[in-house]
Design a protein around this motif. Sequence first.
Motif, PDB file in Angstrom:
ATOM      1  N   ASP A 120       0.816  -1.223   0.000  1.00 64.29           N
ATOM      2  CA  ASP A 120       0.000   0.000   0.000  1.00 64.29           C
ATOM      3  C   ASP A 120       0.843   1.263   0.000  1.00 64.29           C
ATOM      4  N   HIS A 150      -7.435  -2.908 -10.426  1.00 63.89           N
ATOM      5  CA  HIS A 150      -7.487  -4.074  -9.556  1.00 63.89           C
ATOM      6  C   HIS A 150      -8.616  -5.016  -9.988  1.00 63.89           C
ATOM      7  N   THR A 154      -8.901  -9.250 -12.810  1.00 65.21           N
ATOM      8  CA  THR A 154      -9.519 -10.542 -12.496  1.00 65.21           C
ATOM      9  C   THR A 154     -10.060 -11.205 -13.767  1.00 65.21           C
ATOM     10  N   GLU A 226      -0.250  -3.450 -12.674  1.00 63.25           N
ATOM     11  CA  GLU A 226      -0.608  -4.665 -11.946  1.00 63.25           C
ATOM     12  C   GLU A 226       0.540  -5.683 -11.963  1.00 63.25           C
ATOM     13  N   ASN A 230       4.015  -6.232  -8.481  1.00 62.85           N
ATOM     14  CA  ASN A 230       4.444  -7.565  -8.048  1.00 62.85           C
ATOM     15  C   ASN A 230       5.953  -7.754  -8.171  1.00 62.85           C
ATOM     16  N   ARG A 366      -0.680 -13.411   0.154  1.00 63.61           N
ATOM     17  CA  ARG A 366      -0.756 -13.433  -1.309  1.00 63.61           C
ATOM     18  C   ARG A 366      -2.115 -12.956  -1.817  1.00 63.61           C
ATOM     19  N   ARG A 367      -2.134 -12.404  -3.018  1.00 67.24           N
ATOM     20  CA  ARG A 367      -3.411 -12.130  -3.688  1.00 67.24           C
ATOM     21  C   ARG A 367      -3.902 -13.442  -4.284  1.00 67.24           C
ATOM     22  N   LEU A 369      -4.751 -14.804  -6.965  1.00 65.72           N
ATOM     23  CA  LEU A 369      -4.794 -14.810  -8.428  1.00 65.72           C
ATOM     24  C   LEU A 369      -3.812 -15.844  -8.962  1.00 65.72           C
ATOM     25  N   ARG A 373       1.055 -13.064 -10.064  1.00 66.58           N
ATOM     26  CA  ARG A 373       1.443 -13.566  -8.746  1.00 66.58           C
ATOM     27  C   ARG A 373       2.019 -12.414  -7.927  1.00 66.58           C
ATOM     28  N   GLU A 376      -0.896  -9.087  -1.352  1.00 69.23           N
ATOM     29  CA  GLU A 376      -1.840  -8.049  -0.966  1.00 69.23           C
ATOM     30  C   GLU A 376      -1.224  -7.202   0.142  1.00 69.23           C
ATOM     31  N   THR A 377      -0.629  -7.909   1.112  1.00 71.45           N
ATOM     32  CA  THR A 377       0.018  -7.187   2.211  1.00 71.45           C
ATOM     33  C   THR A 377       1.410  -7.757   2.475  1.00 71.45           C
TER      34      THR A 377
END
Length: 384
Positions: A120, A150, A154, A226, A230, A366-367, A369, A373, A376-377
């Motif tokens: 973040d 975001h 998806t 996006e 990562n 992890r997110r 997805l 790859r 998230e935090t």
Amino acid sequence: PYPLYEDIRRRGLVRSSLGPWVTASHATAETVLRDRRFSSSPVHQRGYQPPSFPLGDPRAELPAGDLLTLDPPDHTRIRRLVSGAFTPRAIAGLEPWIRERAVRLLDQADARGPEFNLIDAFAFPLPIAVICHLLGVPAEDQDKFRAWGHDVVTTLEPQTSRAARHHSQASEIALAGYLRDLVAKRRSDPDDSLLSALIAVEEEGDSLTSAELVSTALLLLVAGFETTVNLIGNGTVALLGERAQWDRLCKEPELISGAIEELLRYDSPVQMTSRTATEDLEVDGTVIRKGIPVIVSIGGANRDPAIFAEPGRLMVDRPEAARHLSFSLGIHHCLGAALARLEGRIAIEELTSRFPGLAMAGTPVRRPLLVLRGFETVPVRAAA
Ligand code: HEM
């Protein structure tokens, strides 16, 4: 996912229960990505149904494909025009701007307290600020972009719930509508942004139509942040997990540029792509029927021991690191690779020089997805 990739690689080209073939071998991946009889366009897939949009939906006005999914000669034409504005020189010129932004974000994180979520506070806002700056999206709209982007990614996922798909479509509509208005604005009121440069690009009397501009801007935005988030997030987690490698970069910052290749290889931000056979063809002794896709596991190819010695080990000075397939190969090779490398290098340079004592302050999450790859935090504790 890495033990699974090993299993797939050992078995060669394998047919998944869902129908497509899968490869996790570097050599096979290279063959598939370079063979022009394989296409990136879903149009060639058996049973393909073109999407239909309701009246007034801005996506109905977009071309049938963007750079990622178009075949030659359309792909060649658009790629040439876009490359005319997105030049290595234009990208290299961004370095001072990106560095200043990176420093400012770390100042803010530092001021908030010793612990922060790296995603973040840094890994996300940096690439989004860069791509918005490039395209000339006003700063006050950047939070909206982050949310839309975001949601839109998806749609890349093979399995998403109906609710998530619905939500992401709403965001895609909003983003396409926004960019359509921005293109119209820049046509009448050009500035020094990449978008204005894309509008102005002309080669042999040919230029991008408004619909192509919207579709390209949409792709640049989503592909541009996006993924880079990562690289920064996965890269930092990998380095902090192998403290000696982090410490080495703190002491020898000249290694960072090469280390970015190893970080891209070790925990690749884009884990897979796919190609569809446009005719019956044979790859490594396996017949692939027309209309059947092959999923190329980029993460699997990047850990192929035939190319990378001890592939599970992170080595910031690995000599063969740059042979990773993280930016793909062939005609769809990532157009933003130079920008992504620049952002990754600046991010790690600024993090290591400012916080050599940086440490994890909890378990990263992890997110959920498969294609992209990332985390998230990533809770970290900053210490100089
Ligand atoms: C294509 C990865 C950053 C723009 C691709 C592809 C990959 C990729 C794997 C090709 C997919 C395929 O062959 O099917 C990445 C990674 C990034 C990154 C790992 C960051 C670490 C960026 C950035 C931009 C960008 C910063 C632009 C601002 C594009 C575009 C394409 C592309 C426009 C389509 C090119 C074509 O099909 O001709 N990227 N990307 N990417 N990327 Fe990136």
